[in-house]
Design a protein around this motif. Sequence first.
Motif, PDB file in Angstrom:
ATOM      1  N   SER A  42     -83.954  74.114  -4.942  1.00  0.00           N
ATOM      2  CA  SER A  42     -84.442  74.547  -6.148  1.00  0.00           C
ATOM      3  C   SER A  42     -84.172  73.529  -7.163  1.00  0.00           C
ATOM      4  CB  SER A  42     -83.767  76.061  -6.327  1.00  0.00           C
ATOM      5  OG  SER A  42     -82.396  75.919  -6.646  1.00  0.00           O
ATOM      6  N   LEU A  43     -84.491  73.847  -8.419  1.00  0.00           N
ATOM      7  CA  LEU A  43     -83.936  73.131  -9.458  1.00  0.00           C
ATOM      8  C   LEU A  43     -83.029  73.478 -10.407  1.00  0.00           C
ATOM      9  CD1 LEU A  43     -87.862  72.378 -10.705  1.00  0.00           C
ATOM     10  CD2 LEU A  43     -86.261  70.831  -9.536  1.00  0.00           C
ATOM     11  N   GLY A  44     -82.246  72.463 -11.102  1.00  0.00           N
ATOM     12  CA  GLY A  44     -80.935  72.910 -11.882  1.00  0.00           C
ATOM     13  C   GLY A  44     -81.175  72.220 -13.035  1.00  0.00           C
ATOM     14  N   ILE A  45     -80.504  72.429 -14.201  1.00  0.00           N
ATOM     15  CA  ILE A  45     -80.431  71.597 -15.350  1.00  0.00           C
ATOM     16  C   ILE A  45     -79.036  71.164 -15.832  1.00  0.00           C
ATOM     17  CG2 ILE A  45     -80.681  73.499 -16.964  1.00  0.00           C
ATOM     18  CD1 ILE A  45     -83.137  71.776 -18.250  1.00  0.00           C
ATOM     19  N   THR A  46     -78.857  69.997 -16.420  1.00  0.00           N
ATOM     20  CA  THR A  46     -77.849  69.530 -16.818  1.00  0.00           C
ATOM     21  C   THR A  46     -77.963  68.801 -18.361  1.00  0.00           C
ATOM     22  OG1 THR A  46     -75.400  68.531 -16.285  1.00  0.00           O
ATOM     23  CG2 THR A  46     -77.399  67.644 -15.301  1.00  0.00           C
ATOM     24  N   LYS A  47     -76.933  68.703 -18.853  1.00  0.00           N
ATOM     25  CA  LYS A  47     -77.132  67.778 -20.379  1.00  0.00           C
ATOM     26  C   LYS A  47     -76.467  66.350 -19.590  1.00  0.00           C
ATOM     27  CE  LYS A  47     -75.008  67.019 -24.810  1.00  0.00           C
ATOM     28  NZ  LYS A  47     -74.172  67.750 -25.559  1.00  0.00           N
ATOM     29  N   GLU A  48     -77.403  65.481 -19.827  1.00  0.00           N
ATOM     30  CA  GLU A  48     -77.078  64.125 -19.296  1.00  0.00           C
ATOM     31  C   GLU A  48     -78.044  63.231 -19.953  1.00  0.00           C
ATOM     32  OE1 GLU A  48     -77.861  62.519 -14.907  1.00  0.00           O
ATOM     33  OE2 GLU A  48     -76.329  63.987 -14.784  1.00  0.00           O
ATOM     34  N   THR A  49     -77.671  62.037 -20.105  1.00  0.00           N
ATOM     35  CA  THR A  49     -78.485  60.790 -20.587  1.00  0.00           C
ATOM     36  C   THR A  49     -79.333  60.235 -19.548  1.00  0.00           C
ATOM     37  OG1 THR A  49     -76.726  60.183 -22.196  1.00  0.00           O
ATOM     38  CG2 THR A  49     -78.382  58.745 -21.858  1.00  0.00           C
ATOM     39  N   PRO A  50     -80.770  60.053 -20.017  1.00  0.00           N
ATOM     40  CA  PRO A  50     -81.421  59.510 -18.794  1.00  0.00           C
ATOM     41  C   PRO A  50     -80.991  58.016 -18.265  1.00  0.00           C
ATOM     42  CG  PRO A  50     -82.854  60.400 -20.768  1.00  0.00           C
ATOM     43  CD  PRO A  50     -81.397  60.215 -21.175  1.00  0.00           C
ATOM     44  N   ARG A  51     -81.341  57.936 -17.184  1.00  0.00           N
ATOM     45  CA  ARG A  51     -80.985  56.450 -16.652  1.00  0.00           C
ATOM     46  C   ARG A  51     -82.382  55.883 -16.179  1.00  0.00           C
ATOM     47  NH1 ARG A  51     -77.651  58.148 -11.873  1.00  0.00           N
ATOM     48  NH2 ARG A  51     -79.298  59.481 -11.960  1.00  0.00           N
ATOM     49  N   ASN A  52     -83.095  56.553 -15.314  1.00  0.00           N
ATOM     50  CA  ASN A  52     -84.441  56.146 -14.953  1.00  0.00           C
ATOM     51  C   ASN A  52     -85.383  57.211 -14.839  1.00  0.00           C
ATOM     52  OD1 ASN A  52     -86.316  54.473 -14.018  1.00  0.00           O
ATOM     53  ND2 ASN A  52     -85.381  54.340 -11.885  1.00  0.00           N
ATOM     54  N   ALA A  53     -85.652  57.464 -16.102  1.00  0.00           N
ATOM     55  CA  ALA A  53     -86.512  58.920 -16.263  1.00  0.00           C
ATOM     56  C   ALA A  53     -87.932  58.767 -15.631  1.00  0.00           C
ATOM     57  CB  ALA A  53     -86.745  59.336 -17.544  1.00  0.00           C
ATOM     58  N   GLY A  54     -88.380  59.656 -14.791  1.00  0.00           N
ATOM     59  CA  GLY A  54     -89.902  59.300 -14.178  1.00  0.00           C
ATOM     60  C   GLY A  54     -90.675  60.269 -15.042  1.00  0.00           C
ATOM     61  N   LEU A  55     -90.293  61.458 -15.520  1.00  0.00           N
ATOM     62  CA  LEU A  55     -90.937  62.379 -16.131  1.00  0.00           C
ATOM     63  C   LEU A  55     -90.034  62.764 -17.456  1.00  0.00           C
ATOM     64  CD1 LEU A  55     -92.273  65.404 -14.034  1.00  0.00           C
ATOM     65  CD2 LEU A  55     -93.642  63.598 -15.292  1.00  0.00           C
ATOM     66  N   GLN A  56     -90.765  63.048 -18.514  1.00  0.00           N
ATOM     67  CA  GLN A  56     -89.831  63.522 -19.781  1.00  0.00           C
ATOM     68  C   GLN A  56     -90.864  63.959 -20.717  1.00  0.00           C
ATOM     69  OE1 GLN A  56     -87.722  59.986 -20.860  1.00  0.00           O
ATOM     70  NE2 GLN A  56     -89.016  59.630 -22.708  1.00  0.00           N
ATOM     71  N   GLN A  57     -90.349  65.072 -21.626  1.00  0.00           N
ATOM     72  CA  GLN A  57     -91.024  65.393 -22.676  1.00  0.00           C
ATOM     73  C   GLN A  57     -90.014  65.912 -23.765  1.00  0.00           C
ATOM     74  OE1 GLN A  57     -93.206  69.011 -21.894  1.00  0.00           O
ATOM     75  NE2 GLN A  57     -93.956  69.235 -24.006  1.00  0.00           N
ATOM     76  N   GLU A  58     -90.195  65.668 -25.076  1.00  0.00           N
ATOM     77  CA  GLU A  58     -89.294  66.127 -26.044  1.00  0.00           C
ATOM     78  C   GLU A  58     -90.052  67.284 -26.718  1.00  0.00           C
ATOM     79  OE1 GLU A  58     -87.845  64.465 -30.291  1.00  0.00           O
ATOM     80  OE2 GLU A  58     -88.041  62.914 -28.740  1.00  0.00           O
ATOM     81  N   VAL A  59     -88.934  68.230 -26.826  1.00  0.00           N
ATOM     82  CA  VAL A  59     -89.397  69.225 -27.524  1.00  0.00           C
ATOM     83  C   VAL A  59     -88.387  70.056 -28.199  1.00  0.00           C
ATOM     84  CG1 VAL A  59     -90.363  71.879 -27.153  1.00  0.00           C
ATOM     85  CG2 VAL A  59     -90.947  70.150 -25.359  1.00  0.00           C
ATOM     86  N   GLU A  60     -88.545  70.205 -29.443  1.00  0.00           N
ATOM     87  CA  GLU A  60     -87.504  70.791 -30.470  1.00  0.00           C
ATOM     88  C   GLU A  60     -86.485  69.624 -30.675  1.00  0.00           C
ATOM     89  OE1 GLU A  60     -87.625  73.752 -32.455  1.00  0.00           O
ATOM     90  OE2 GLU A  60     -89.592  73.804 -32.020  1.00  0.00           O
ATOM     91  N   GLY A  61     -86.614  68.639 -30.443  1.00  0.00           N
ATOM     92  CA  GLY A  61     -85.704  67.751 -30.749  1.00  0.00           C
ATOM     93  C   GLY A  61     -84.995  67.168 -29.353  1.00  0.00           C
ATOM     94  N   ILE A  62     -85.186  67.922 -28.346  1.00  0.00           N
ATOM     95  CA  ILE A  62     -84.351  67.926 -27.051  1.00  0.00           C
ATOM     96  C   ILE A  62     -85.562  66.967 -26.172  1.00  0.00           C
ATOM     97  CG2 ILE A  62     -83.127  69.133 -25.220  1.00  0.00           C
ATOM     98  CD1 ILE A  62     -81.939  69.405 -27.941  1.00  0.00           C
ATOM     99  N   THR A  63     -84.875  66.014 -25.414  1.00  0.00           N
ATOM    100  CA  THR A  63     -85.606  65.406 -24.363  1.00  0.00           C
ATOM    101  C   THR A  63     -85.288  66.206 -23.030  1.00  0.00           C
ATOM    102  OG1 THR A  63     -85.617  63.293 -25.486  1.00  0.00           O
ATOM    103  CG2 THR A  63     -86.059  63.210 -23.162  1.00  0.00           C
TER     104      THR A  63
END
Length: 95
Positions: A42-63
């Motif tokens: 399944s998918l999880g989420i964590t606060k982290e800085t991108p290293r080698n992002a393959g997909l990304q979207q910024e919404v409400e100032g959050i990447t």
Amino acid sequence: MKMNVEQAAALWYKEQMELAEGDALRVFVRLGGCGSVHPGLSLGITKETPRNAGLQQEVEGITFFMEEDNLWYVGDKELRISFDSQYEEISMQVV
């Protein structure tokens, strides 16, 4: 391959995780959970800085991003992150 984060979901994460503008959240593949794409994953989420992002979207100032080495989970589909107000929870779907 695409990522679509709804504004309501981004606002929910900002509040629940006490995020500030400029913060980043990594969507990652994890063992277990109720994923519908690959059994046992399944998918999880964590606060982290991108290293080698393959997909990304910024919404409400959050990447929101997914590292390149986890893109196999999505394949050629779309990752949708939404907020279900009825149950007050996040939904991550690959469609």
